[in-house]
Scaffold this active site. Structure first.
Site, PDB file in Angstrom:
ATOM      1  N   SER A   1       0.854  -1.194   0.000  1.00  0.00           N
ATOM      2  CA  SER A   1       0.000   0.000   0.000  1.00  0.00           C
ATOM      3  C   SER A   1       0.883   1.236   0.000  1.00  0.00           C
ATOM      4  CB  SER A   1      -0.861   0.009   1.263  1.00  0.00           C
ATOM      5  OG  SER A   1      -1.497   1.260   1.419  1.00  0.00           O
TER       6      SER A   1
ATOM      7  N   TYR B   1      -1.785  -1.164  10.629  1.00  0.00           N
ATOM      8  CA  TYR B   1      -1.880  -1.493   9.199  1.00  0.00           C
ATOM      9  C   TYR B   1      -0.661  -0.977   8.418  1.00  0.00           C
ATOM     10  CZ  TYR B   1      -3.805  -1.397   4.406  1.00  0.00           C
ATOM     11  OH  TYR B   1      -4.017  -1.555   3.049  1.00  0.00           O
TER      12      TYR B   1
HETATM   13  P1  NAD Z   1     -11.624  -6.097   0.190  1.00  0.00           P
HETATM   14  O1  NAD Z   1     -12.273  -6.002   1.503  1.00  0.00           O
HETATM   15  O2  NAD Z   1     -12.494  -6.231  -0.993  1.00  0.00           O
HETATM   16  O3  NAD Z   1     -10.600  -7.302   0.169  1.00  0.00           O
HETATM   17  C1  NAD Z   1      -9.922  -7.753   1.303  1.00  0.00           C
HETATM   18  C2  NAD Z   1     -10.172  -9.241   1.396  1.00  0.00           C
HETATM   19  O4  NAD Z   1      -9.314  -9.785   2.398  1.00  0.00           O
HETATM   20  C3  NAD Z   1     -11.569  -9.624   1.829  1.00  0.00           C
HETATM   21  O5  NAD Z   1     -12.436  -9.739   0.721  1.00  0.00           O
HETATM   22  C4  NAD Z   1     -11.354 -10.956   2.519  1.00  0.00           C
HETATM   23  O6  NAD Z   1     -11.699 -12.022   1.659  1.00  0.00           O
HETATM   24  C5  NAD Z   1      -9.857 -11.025   2.742  1.00  0.00           C
HETATM   25  N1  NAD Z   1      -9.530 -11.364   4.124  1.00  0.00           N
HETATM   26  C6  NAD Z   1      -9.446 -10.528   5.186  1.00  0.00           C
HETATM   27  N2  NAD Z   1      -9.117 -11.230   6.293  1.00  0.00           N
HETATM   28  C7  NAD Z   1      -8.986 -12.532   5.904  1.00  0.00           C
HETATM   29  C8  NAD Z   1      -8.669 -13.730   6.566  1.00  0.00           C
HETATM   30  N3  NAD Z   1      -8.368 -13.748   7.892  1.00  0.00           N
HETATM   31  N4  NAD Z   1      -8.655 -14.898   5.857  1.00  0.00           N
HETATM   32  C9  NAD Z   1      -8.947 -14.898   4.534  1.00  0.00           C
HETATM   33  N5  NAD Z   1      -9.245 -13.778   3.844  1.00  0.00           N
HETATM   34  C10 NAD Z   1      -9.262 -12.623   4.522  1.00  0.00           C
HETATM   35  O7  NAD Z   1     -10.685  -4.818   0.056  1.00  0.00           O
HETATM   36  P2  NAD Z   1      -9.502  -4.426  -0.958  1.00  0.00           P
HETATM   37  O8  NAD Z   1      -9.327  -2.989  -0.771  1.00  0.00           O
HETATM   38  O9  NAD Z   1      -9.716  -4.975  -2.302  1.00  0.00           O
HETATM   39  O10 NAD Z   1      -8.250  -5.114  -0.276  1.00  0.00           O
HETATM   40  C11 NAD Z   1      -7.344  -5.911  -0.983  1.00  0.00           C
HETATM   41  C12 NAD Z   1      -5.917  -5.568  -0.616  1.00  0.00           C
HETATM   42  O11 NAD Z   1      -5.605  -4.274  -1.075  1.00  0.00           O
HETATM   43  C13 NAD Z   1      -5.623  -5.574   0.879  1.00  0.00           C
HETATM   44  O12 NAD Z   1      -4.380  -6.212   1.110  1.00  0.00           O
HETATM   45  C14 NAD Z   1      -5.516  -4.109   1.209  1.00  0.00           C
HETATM   46  O13 NAD Z   1      -4.679  -3.870   2.321  1.00  0.00           O
HETATM   47  C15 NAD Z   1      -4.917  -3.580  -0.080  1.00  0.00           C
HETATM   48  N6  NAD Z   1      -5.073  -2.131  -0.259  1.00  0.00           N
HETATM   49  C16 NAD Z   1      -6.318  -1.594  -0.387  1.00  0.00           C
HETATM   50  C17 NAD Z   1      -6.435  -0.215  -0.540  1.00  0.00           C
HETATM   51  C18 NAD Z   1      -7.784   0.448  -0.672  1.00  0.00           C
HETATM   52  O14 NAD Z   1      -7.855   1.676  -0.613  1.00  0.00           O
HETATM   53  N7  NAD Z   1      -8.864  -0.284  -0.841  1.00  0.00           N
HETATM   54  C19 NAD Z   1      -5.288   0.580  -0.594  1.00  0.00           C
HETATM   55  C20 NAD Z   1      -4.045  -0.001  -0.468  1.00  0.00           C
HETATM   56  C21 NAD Z   1      -3.939  -1.372  -0.302  1.00  0.00           C
END
Ligand code: NAD
Ligand code: MG
Length: 300
Positions: free
Chosen positions: A192, A205
């Site tokens: 991130s 985080y």
């Molecule tokens: P999202 O909520 O759609 O996806 C996160 C997923 O993590 C969930 O759908 C869930 O299936 C999975 N998860 C969480 N805890 C878990 C566990 N204990 N066991 C199995 N699965 C688990 O949100 P997203 O934003 O698409 O997140 C995806 C990645 O992107 C993450 O690593 C997040 O940190 C990263 N990210 C997101 C953003 C943002 O702004 N959305 C920014 C930077 C990084």
């Protein structure tokens, strides 16, 4: 989303997708994409495959929603067989993804479960190898983000759970996968912008993401001699349930994305092409890299 909201038609990227103000929309974690307003674009109607991953076998975590769903749709349309992991409570989102990826004509298997367990991570990899006949691409997308205002309120339980999901699971999945990976195999982690520009309310985080970045650099150097590449994607703000289910306070959801030069959040569909590039042979000389997709708040 209308048909012009895609990655192929030349258009003004500022107007391509919605920006603030958004509605408050609290959900409990992990939230569901299908309950978001507006619904995110994961490329359902737009992503076009070009056969870049034909015959590859991929394991994707967090594949039910957000960035992981966009990656699953793109990989399937590029010809990869898939195992999709997510939490059991996310089944309603996961069913939508399974239908979409199976429509692409590839094999897709759902293996839900909590990657916070080392035993489950080992089983997930061995069941993936059994189901798909091998494993060429590991995409670690699953993540946990819970905003907490002050260090006093941040519990050891949360700090540990964040590191377990974001860092330990990545370690366990990489460790279990590498013995199966042939030369040409790739690992893609999801870090991130928080790895470089941490927010004060993400005291667990942000450092977990910094650990992912350093792990990616170190593992890439360690396994380069095996012909396996390891890279990471560093998103800025992306419109996913991670944010509305406690990743940000609701007043920040209202203005989500306004802090970046492009003045809107990214959509999951805008991330998927980078994962495809890093998974495919087209990026054969790229390893140990972190690829920013930030709307202008660049990586250092
Ligand atoms: P999202 O909520 O759609 O996806 C996160 C997923 O993590 C969930 O759908 C869930 O299936 C999975 N998860 C969480 N805890 C878990 C566990 N204990 N066991 C199995 N699965 C688990 O949100 P997203 O934003 O698409 O997140 C995806 C990645 O992107 C993450 O690593 C997040 O940190 C990263 N990210 C997101 C953003 C943002 O702004 N959305 C920014 C930077 C990084
Ligand atoms: Mg989800």
């Amino acid at each position: 989303m209308t048909a012009t909201k895609n990655q192929y038609t030349m258009q003004d990227p500022l107007k391509q997708y919605p920006g603030p103000d958004f509605e408050r929309q609290p959900q409990s974690a992990p939230g569901l994409a299908r309950d978001m307003k507006p619904r995110p674009d994961h490329g359902e109607e737009s992503y076009q495959g070009f056969g870049r991953l034909k015959g590859r076998r991929a394991l994707i975590t967090g594949a039910d929603s957000g960035i992981g769903r966009a990656v699953a749709i793109a990989f399937a349309r590029e010809g990869a067989d898939l195992v999709l992991n997510y939490l059991p409570s996310e089944e309603p989102d996961a069913r939508e993804v399974l239908e979409l990826v199976q429509a692409a004509g590839v094999k897709a298997v759902a293996l839900p479960g909590d990657i916070g367990s080392e035993t489950f991570c080992g089983d997930l990899v061995s069941r993936t190898v059994a189901e798909l006949g091998g494993l060429d691409i590991l995409v670690n997308v699953a993540g946990k983000q819970t905003s907490v205002e002050t260090i006093d309120e941040l519990t050891t339980k949360q700090f540990e759970a964040t590191f377990r999901t974001n860092v330990f699971a990545m370690f366990w999945l990489c460790k279990a996968t590498l013995p199966h990976m042939p030369p040409g195999g790739t690992i893609i982690n999801t870090t991130s912008i928080q790895s470089y520009q941490p927010s004060p309310s993400l005291l667990d985080y942000a450092p977990s993401k910094a650990a992912i970045t350093a792990f990616t650099h170190a593992l890439a150097k360690q396994v380069a001699s095996k012909g396996v590449r390891v890279n990471a994607v560093a998103p800025g703000p992306v419109w996913t349930p991670l944010q509305s289910s406690g990743g940000q306070p609701q007043d920040k959801i209202e203005v989500f994305g306004s802090e970046v030069p492009m003045k809107r959040p990214g959509q999951p569909a805008e991330l998927a092409p980078i994962y495809v590039l890093l998974a495919s042979q087209e990026s054969s000389f790229v390893t140990g890299e972190v690829y920013g997709v930030t709307g202008g708040n660049h990586l250092p």
